[in-house]
Scaffold this motif. Sequence first.
Motif, short mmCIF file in Angstrom:
data_model
loop_
_atom_site.label_atom_id
_atom_site.label_comp_id
_atom_site.label_asym_id
_atom_site.label_seq_id
_atom_site.Cartn_x
_atom_site.Cartn_y
_atom_site.Cartn_z
N ASP A 1 5.53 -20.03 -31.92
CA ASP A 1 5.32 -20.78 -30.96
C ASP A 1 7.02 -22.16 -30.35
OD1 ASP A 1 3.97 -22.51 -29.38
OD2 ASP A 1 2.87 -23.91 -30.81
N TRP A 2 7.36 -21.26 -30.18
CA TRP A 2 8.89 -21.65 -29.67
C TRP A 2 9.59 -22.77 -29.24
CZ3 TRP A 2 11.07 -20.99 -24.85
CH2 TRP A 2 10.07 -19.40 -24.05
N LEU A 3 7.67 -23.06 -28.22
CA LEU A 3 8.29 -24.40 -27.41
C LEU A 3 6.92 -25.31 -27.16
CD1 LEU A 3 10.01 -24.89 -24.61
CD2 LEU A 3 8.89 -24.06 -22.87
N PRO A 4 7.47 -26.45 -27.90
CA PRO A 4 6.72 -27.13 -28.39
C PRO A 4 5.85 -27.54 -27.22
CG PRO A 4 8.74 -27.73 -29.56
CD PRO A 4 8.87 -26.13 -28.19
N ARG A 5 4.60 -28.45 -26.95
CA ARG A 5 3.65 -28.88 -26.05
C ARG A 5 4.24 -29.88 -25.55
NH1 ARG A 5 -2.02 -28.46 -28.38
NH2 ARG A 5 -2.80 -26.29 -29.04
N SER A 6 5.40 -30.56 -26.45
CA SER A 6 5.98 -31.90 -25.03
C SER A 6 6.55 -31.66 -24.10
CB SER A 6 6.00 -32.56 -26.63
OG SER A 6 7.09 -32.21 -26.91
N VAL A 7 6.92 -30.23 -24.47
CA VAL A 7 8.17 -29.85 -24.00
C VAL A 7 7.80 -28.99 -23.12
CG1 VAL A 7 10.33 -28.22 -23.78
CG2 VAL A 7 10.98 -29.59 -25.64
N ARG A 8 6.75 -28.22 -23.10
CA ARG A 8 6.02 -27.69 -21.68
C ARG A 8 5.57 -28.69 -20.72
NH1 ARG A 8 4.78 -22.60 -23.24
NH2 ARG A 8 4.60 -21.40 -24.33
N ARG A 9 5.04 -30.12 -21.58
CA ARG A 9 4.57 -30.84 -20.37
C ARG A 9 5.87 -31.78 -19.16
NH1 ARG A 9 1.33 -32.76 -24.94
NH2 ARG A 9 2.72 -33.96 -25.76
N SER A 10 6.88 -31.96 -20.28
CA SER A 10 8.22 -32.46 -19.96
C SER A 10 8.57 -31.38 -18.65
CB SER A 10 9.03 -32.66 -21.06
OG SER A 10 9.13 -33.52 -21.66
N GLY A 11 8.49 -29.99 -18.78
CA GLY A 11 9.24 -28.74 -17.80
C GLY A 11 7.52 -29.06 -16.85
N ARG A 12 6.82 -29.64 -16.99
CA ARG A 12 6.10 -30.09 -15.50
C ARG A 12 6.38 -31.40 -14.78
NH1 ARG A 12 1.93 -27.45 -19.35
NH2 ARG A 12 1.09 -29.73 -19.81
N ALA A 13 6.55 -31.85 -15.51
CA ALA A 13 6.54 -33.00 -15.08
C ALA A 13 8.06 -32.78 -14.37
CB ALA A 13 7.49 -34.30 -15.91
N VAL A 14 9.08 -31.64 -14.65
CA VAL A 14 10.08 -31.82 -13.55
C VAL A 14 9.55 -31.15 -12.52
CG1 VAL A 14 12.43 -30.51 -13.71
CG2 VAL A 14 11.01 -32.08 -16.06
N ASP A 15 9.03 -29.73 -12.73
CA ASP A 15 8.76 -29.23 -11.63
C ASP A 15 7.76 -30.26 -10.50
OD1 ASP A 15 9.22 -26.70 -13.13
OD2 ASP A 15 7.15 -26.11 -13.62
N ALA A 16 7.46 -31.00 -10.82
CA ALA A 16 6.12 -32.00 -9.94
C ALA A 16 7.71 -32.98 -9.53
CB ALA A 16 5.14 -32.61 -10.54
N CYS A 17 8.35 -33.33 -9.66
CA CYS A 17 9.73 -34.27 -9.81
C CYS A 17 10.18 -33.68 -8.57
CB CYS A 17 10.15 -34.72 -10.66
SG CYS A 17 11.82 -35.59 -9.96
N VAL A 18 10.80 -31.88 -8.72
CA VAL A 18 11.66 -31.83 -8.02
C VAL A 18 10.70 -32.02 -6.21
CG1 VAL A 18 12.69 -29.64 -7.38
CG2 VAL A 18 12.84 -30.46 -9.37
N ARG A 19 9.32 -30.85 -6.70
CA ARG A 19 8.99 -31.07 -5.58
C ARG A 19 8.72 -32.30 -4.74
NH1 ARG A 19 2.73 -29.24 -6.01
NH2 ARG A 19 2.11 -28.24 -3.51
N GLN A 20 8.22 -33.34 -5.03
CA GLN A 20 8.46 -34.77 -4.45
C GLN A 20 9.22 -35.23 -3.93
OE1 GLN A 20 6.95 -37.52 -7.80
NE2 GLN A 20 4.66 -35.96 -8.17
N LEU A 21 10.28 -34.64 -4.73
CA LEU A 21 11.59 -35.43 -4.39
C LEU A 21 12.02 -34.43 -2.65
CD1 LEU A 21 14.16 -35.65 -6.97
CD2 LEU A 21 12.94 -37.72 -5.57
N GLU A 22 11.99 -32.62 -3.08
CA GLU A 22 11.95 -32.33 -2.21
C GLU A 22 11.89 -32.43 -0.73
OE1 GLU A 22 12.73 -27.62 -2.13
OE2 GLU A 22 14.45 -27.86 -4.20
#
Length: 234
Positions: free
Chosen positions: A84-105
């Motif tokens: 379980d090498w990627l903690p849920r908190s990091v997964r959530r942060s990764g999804r937040a980055v994706d959403a942020c990049v999408r909104q900014l673009e």
Amino acid sequence: MYTAKGKINQGVLLEQYYPMVRRQALALQVKLPAGVELDDLIQAGMVGLLDARGRFDSAAGASFATFASQRIRGAMIDELRTRDWLPRSVRRSGRAVDACVRQLEQRLGRPPEEREIAAELGISLRDYQQLLSDTNNGQLMPYEELVANQGEPEADEQGPVSPFAAVLDTEQREQLIEAIAALPEREKLLMALYYQEELNLKEIGAVLGVSESRVCQLHSQAVSRLRARLMEAE
């Protein structure tokens, strides 16, 4: 390589295929957080190699090298999954980055810069870059699992197939090609060096004039941009 009874000699096998195991471990490590040790991947790969030795059937048609390659990769993926090498908190942060990049673009009409993404997330540039290192392309694991189960996709007449495009249908592949073309030049070059030229982290860093850890960050950011573009196209 074979014993008198027609079995593959274990000692010779481990020595002969160690370079292949290490090569696959290095290729996988670039997609993982910095905390994942190369030796752990190699050890798992060697277990997969021995498993391939016991399961290989020469009458099936495939060469042992091809069969072993799939088993080695699969064993590494299994090892990562059990940890379980990627903690849920990091997964959530990764999804937040994706959403942020999408909104900014959508708002800017161009790929946002790192400092803009960090500001939108409400964190410092340094913290954003650390987040990229932490997530470091856990998004790519579904492809790795597919490869472990089904084998590497073959190249077509037009040249090598990227790991992304190989698992997509025609429409999705066209969208991905467009998304890659829209990447900032340095990230576009990085993707080409890694997926087409198959350079390792150190070699890519030398080309780009950055450290290996910075290559990981840029790779993670490029994948986030691609995911944001593909989500927008859905």
